[in-house]
Design a protein around this motif. Structure first.
Motif, PDB file in Angstrom:
ATOM      1  N   UNK A 321       8.828  -4.621  -8.227  1.00  0.00           N
ATOM      2  CA  UNK A 321       7.457  -4.565  -7.721  1.00  0.00           C
ATOM      3  C   UNK A 321       7.380  -4.768  -6.209  1.00  0.00           C
ATOM      4  N   UNK A 322       8.475  -5.178  -5.576  1.00  0.00           N
ATOM      5  CA  UNK A 322       8.490  -5.368  -4.118  1.00  0.00           C
ATOM      6  C   UNK A 322       9.096  -4.183  -3.370  1.00  0.00           C
ATOM      7  N   UNK A 323       9.479  -3.137  -4.088  1.00  0.00           N
ATOM      8  CA  UNK A 323      10.111  -1.984  -3.435  1.00  0.00           C
ATOM      9  C   UNK A 323       9.178  -1.317  -2.424  1.00  0.00           C
ATOM     10  N   UNK A 324       7.906  -1.166  -2.786  1.00  0.00           N
ATOM     11  CA  UNK A 324       6.981  -0.491  -1.870  1.00  0.00           C
ATOM     12  C   UNK A 324       6.795  -1.282  -0.578  1.00  0.00           C
ATOM     13  N   UNK A 325       6.852  -2.597  -0.666  1.00  0.00           N
ATOM     14  CA  UNK A 325       6.791  -3.402   0.547  1.00  0.00           C
ATOM     15  C   UNK A 325       7.923  -3.021   1.494  1.00  0.00           C
ATOM     16  N   UNK A 399       0.901 -12.598  -0.626  1.00  0.00           N
ATOM     17  CA  UNK A 399       0.160 -12.457   0.638  1.00  0.00           C
ATOM     18  C   UNK A 399       0.864 -11.450   1.542  1.00  0.00           C
ATOM     19  N   UNK A 400       2.191 -11.530   1.600  1.00  0.00           N
ATOM     20  CA  UNK A 400       2.952 -10.580   2.417  1.00  0.00           C
ATOM     21  C   UNK A 400       2.776  -9.154   1.948  1.00  0.00           C
ATOM     22  N   UNK A 401       2.763  -8.936   0.638  1.00  0.00           N
ATOM     23  CA  UNK A 401       2.570  -7.593   0.089  1.00  0.00           C
ATOM     24  C   UNK A 401       1.182  -7.059   0.431  1.00  0.00           C
ATOM     25  N   UNK A 402       0.166  -7.926   0.352  1.00  0.00           N
ATOM     26  CA  UNK A 402      -1.194  -7.504   0.693  1.00  0.00           C
ATOM     27  C   UNK A 402      -1.298  -7.122   2.166  1.00  0.00           C
ATOM     28  N   UNK A 403      -0.631  -7.892   3.029  1.00  0.00           N
ATOM     29  CA  UNK A 403      -0.664  -7.587   4.463  1.00  0.00           C
ATOM     30  C   UNK A 403       0.052  -6.274   4.777  1.00  0.00           C
ATOM     31  N   UNK A 404       1.062  -5.906   3.982  1.00  0.00           N
ATOM     32  CA  UNK A 404       1.760  -4.641   4.223  1.00  0.00           C
ATOM     33  C   UNK A 404       0.829  -3.446   3.978  1.00  0.00           C
ATOM     34  N   UNK A 486      17.205  -0.613  -1.431  1.00  0.00           N
ATOM     35  CA  UNK A 486      16.542   0.281  -2.382  1.00  0.00           C
ATOM     36  C   UNK A 486      15.231   0.800  -1.808  1.00  0.00           C
ATOM     37  N   UNK A 487      14.551  -0.042  -1.014  1.00  0.00           N
ATOM     38  CA  UNK A 487      13.320   0.405  -0.364  1.00  0.00           C
ATOM     39  C   UNK A 487      13.573   1.528   0.627  1.00  0.00           C
ATOM     40  N   UNK A 488      14.709   1.464   1.323  1.00  0.00           N
ATOM     41  CA  UNK A 488      15.060   2.542   2.262  1.00  0.00           C
ATOM     42  C   UNK A 488      15.337   3.845   1.521  1.00  0.00           C
ATOM     43  N   UNK A 489      16.067   3.751   0.390  1.00  0.00           N
ATOM     44  CA  UNK A 489      16.300   4.951  -0.415  1.00  0.00           C
ATOM     45  C   UNK A 489      14.992   5.477  -1.007  1.00  0.00           C
ATOM     46  N   UNK A 490      14.130   4.551  -1.435  1.00  0.00           N
ATOM     47  CA  UNK A 490      12.821   4.967  -1.962  1.00  0.00           C
ATOM     48  C   UNK A 490      12.004   5.658  -0.878  1.00  0.00           C
ATOM     49  N   UNK A 531      -0.961  -0.393  -2.799  1.00  0.00           N
ATOM     50  CA  UNK A 531      -2.029  -1.027  -3.584  1.00  0.00           C
ATOM     51  C   UNK A 531      -1.631  -1.075  -5.054  1.00  0.00           C
ATOM     52  N   UNK A 532      -1.131   0.046  -5.570  1.00  0.00           N
ATOM     53  CA  UNK A 532      -0.678   0.083  -6.958  1.00  0.00           C
ATOM     54  C   UNK A 532       0.461  -0.900  -7.211  1.00  0.00           C
ATOM     55  N   UNK A 533       1.384  -0.969  -6.253  1.00  0.00           N
ATOM     56  CA  UNK A 533       2.516  -1.882  -6.386  1.00  0.00           C
ATOM     57  C   UNK A 533       2.061  -3.339  -6.388  1.00  0.00           C
ATOM     58  N   UNK A 534       1.090  -3.670  -5.551  1.00  0.00           N
ATOM     59  CA  UNK A 534       0.569  -5.032  -5.502  1.00  0.00           C
ATOM     60  C   UNK A 534      -0.085  -5.428  -6.826  1.00  0.00           C
ATOM     61  N   UNK A 535      -0.810  -4.509  -7.422  1.00  0.00           N
ATOM     62  CA  UNK A 535      -1.449  -4.787  -8.721  1.00  0.00           C
ATOM     63  C   UNK A 535      -0.397  -5.103  -9.785  1.00  0.00           C
TER      64      UNK A 535
END
Length: 570
Positions: A321-325, A399-404, A486-490, A531-535
């Motif tokens: 769930x943190x990949x999008x961040x 909080x960090x994910x929301x700020x992203x 993984x986020x870079x590959x994503x 937004x979807x990832x944060x949910x």
């Protein structure tokens, strides 16, 4: 005279006389400072070298940067495994530091003396191998210098992760302001040569502190203990608790006791939890186990061993769930830099800020945010929540994910403004022109990125250290780092999809002409995905169960092999 239970328990504890603490951790921080200085000094400006020196298209260069960052962040999974099972953290750090220094020497030669593209990319991935051993071990090794069983050191460790991250951010910020200026204005050979020197000095300092470190021996493959739980649970999948009072095994047998003693390890019994209950069958004592003279570890596992597997399984949804961040964070090294290169960057009549140096403002705002968080926010939040850290680590990450998300919204609005100015001045078809718009328009997106890092990145570091089994903490650090990879590959996948879909409907959103491209649309897509990832993250965090150490049973668990009634706590 026979040893008392307390003496047996104490035999498992490392004697830390005059070792460890901050006076040992500081030497390890020097190594991390140098590695961050070197990594950031290269990664921050790599897209500039690929596009301006090797003449790669922007999208190709962005993918090459993301791929290298991704590989560098996934290699730590292998490095963490080797450290935990074979070499130990100290030797892994030493070996990987030598490999990293060698890779940087090759890279410097490839841009100054040999000037060969193949050697350049080969050196990049030698650096990735060095990173693989360095990243998962340095932070864990430094944290291990603080003994959780000593009140003074436990208090010091509570703020260690904040100040650790502050130190490495200082190294990163120094690199993007100093090294990148040298690369852009003096030469790439000089810029990379500085990195070689810093790495060599840090390695020498690390060796100076060799007699101050607390060291633990490797314990063998941590995956073996995990595999035993799955095999034992599978072998007993038909076993049922008919009476409601199942016998669970939670002891430590003689073989495990000797292994813990040989490696000078502390044993922390874990409380039983209800999640992943299908694994509980691995610790049920059936007729075969009850009549056996010795325990078969592939048929019967302890409560603690099963709970260790559950700890790892519970972290996987958080990881995903943190990949999008991390996709959002990867824009800082790629498209943010190319945006800045088109804007007015002059300070006075004779000085221009290198576009990659803008990333230094992320570090500046982290340097401001972390002390404020540690010294002001935590005490205030503690008064309202009663939590020792002010808020839980999962709340901090959230909080960090929301700020992203806010980072992408602001970035999209600034990019819309930039394209509008380019259109108004007839520069839309001139991608190399300097658009009459100040680079300081981008400052808010760098500022929000820095603050979101201070919440999410530090939170993830703490979570993957604290919630992993003690014997797998190097792998825990590697798992956290692998999110970035993984986020870079994503990010590469998102770029490819956006290119494909946008090219079918007309003009590419991510074309080589950044003025004709629609980075603003791309940023809005990332904001929506975030937004979807944060949910999803909030749903996962709501049901997350933190590690619970069973203090009452720790001493009895160290007394040797025994079967015992164990009732799950509600």
């Amino acid at each position: 005279m026979a040893d008392s239970p307390s003496s047996k328990s104490n035999s498992l504890i490392i004697h830390h006389t005059k070792k460890g603490g901050w006076h040992a951790a500081i030497y390890i921080i020097f190594v991390e400072f140098a590695e961050r200085f070197a990594y950031q000094g290269l990664a921050s400006n790599l897209i500039t070298y690929l596009t301006n020196v090797l003449n790669e298209p922007i999208t190709t260069a962005a993918k090459n940067v993301n791929t290298w960052v991704g590989v560098s962040s996934l290699f730590p999974l292998l490095g963490g495994f080797i450290a935990d099972s074979c070499l130990g953290r100290f030797r892994t750090i030493l070996l990987s530091s030598l490999i990293y220094l060698l890779g940087m020497i090759f890279l410097t030669l490839s841009v100054s003396v040999v000037k060969h593209t193949t050697l350049f990319f080969l050196a990049l991935y030698v650096l990735s191998i060095g990173d693989g051993g360095h990243k998962p071990c340095v932070q864990t090794f430094a944290a291990d210098q603080f003994d959780e069983d000593t009140p003074e050191e436990k208090e010091a460790k509570s703020s260690f992760f904040n100040w650790w991250y502050l130190g490495i951010v200082a190294g990163s910020a120094a690199a993007v302001f100093v090294v990148i200026y040298l690369q852009d204005n003096v030469g790439w050979g000089v810029g990379l040569g500085v990195l070689v020197g810093v790495l060599a000095i840090a390695l020498a300092l690390f060796l100076l502190g060799i007699n101050r470190y607390r060291k633990e021996s490797p314990q063998g493959s941590p995956f073996t203990r995990m595999a035993q739980v799955f095999v034992a649970a599978a072998r007993k999948w038909r076993v049922k608790d008919k009476s409601g009072h199942t016998d669970y095994y939670y002891g430590v047998d003689e073989e495990e006791h000797n292994q813990l003693h040989d490696h000078q390890l502390k044993f922390h019994a874990l409380q039983h939890t209800q999640q992943c209950s299908f694994l509980d069958k691995a610790m049920i004592i059936d007729e075969v186990d009850a009549t056996s003279k010795t325990r078969n570890p592939w048929r019967l596992c302890s409560v603690t061993q099963v709970e260790e597997v559950k700890l790892v399984l519970r972290l996987i949804p958080i990881w995903l769930s943190c990949l999008m961040f991390c996709v959002v964070q990867s824009q800082v090294h790629t498209y943010f830099t190319k945006q800045g290169s088109t804007l007015v960057r002059s300070i006075g009549p004779h000085f221009q800020i290198p576009p990659a140096s803008l990333q230094g403002f992320v570090g500046v705002f982290i340097l401001l945010a972390v002390p404020i968080y540690d010294r002001i926010f935590v005490p205030l939040a503690r008064k309202f929540t009663g939590h020792p850290a002010g808020i839980t680590v999962l709340q901090r990450i959230g909080v960090g994910l929301a700020l992203s998300i806010l980072t992408m919204v602001v970035s999209a609005l600034v990019e819309t403004k930039r394209i509008g100015v380019a259109r108004d001045h007839g520069l839309i078809d001139d991608p190399k022109a300097v658009i009459p718009m100040s680079v300081w328009w981008m400052l808010p997106q760098y500022m929000i990125t820095g603050v979101s890092d201070a919440f999410a990145i530090v939170g993830l570091q703490e979570l993957f250290y604290d919630q992993m089994p003690d014997a797998m903490r190097s792998l825990g650090a590697a798992a956290y780092i692998s999110i970035l990879g993984a986020g870079s590959f994503a990010s590469n996948i998102v770029i490819a999809i956006v290119e494909d879909i946008s090219s079918r409907s007309g003009e590419k959103w991510l074309g080589n002409n950044i003025n004709r491209a629609h980075l603003d649309y791309y940023y809005w897509v990332l904001a929506g995905l975030s937004v979807g990832s944060l949910c999803v993250y909030l749903l996962i965090a709501k049901s997350y169960v933190y590690k619970k150490v069973d203090e009452a049973e720790r001493s009895s668990n160290n007394q040797g092999f025994r079967f015992s009634k164990y009732r799950p706590r509600v």
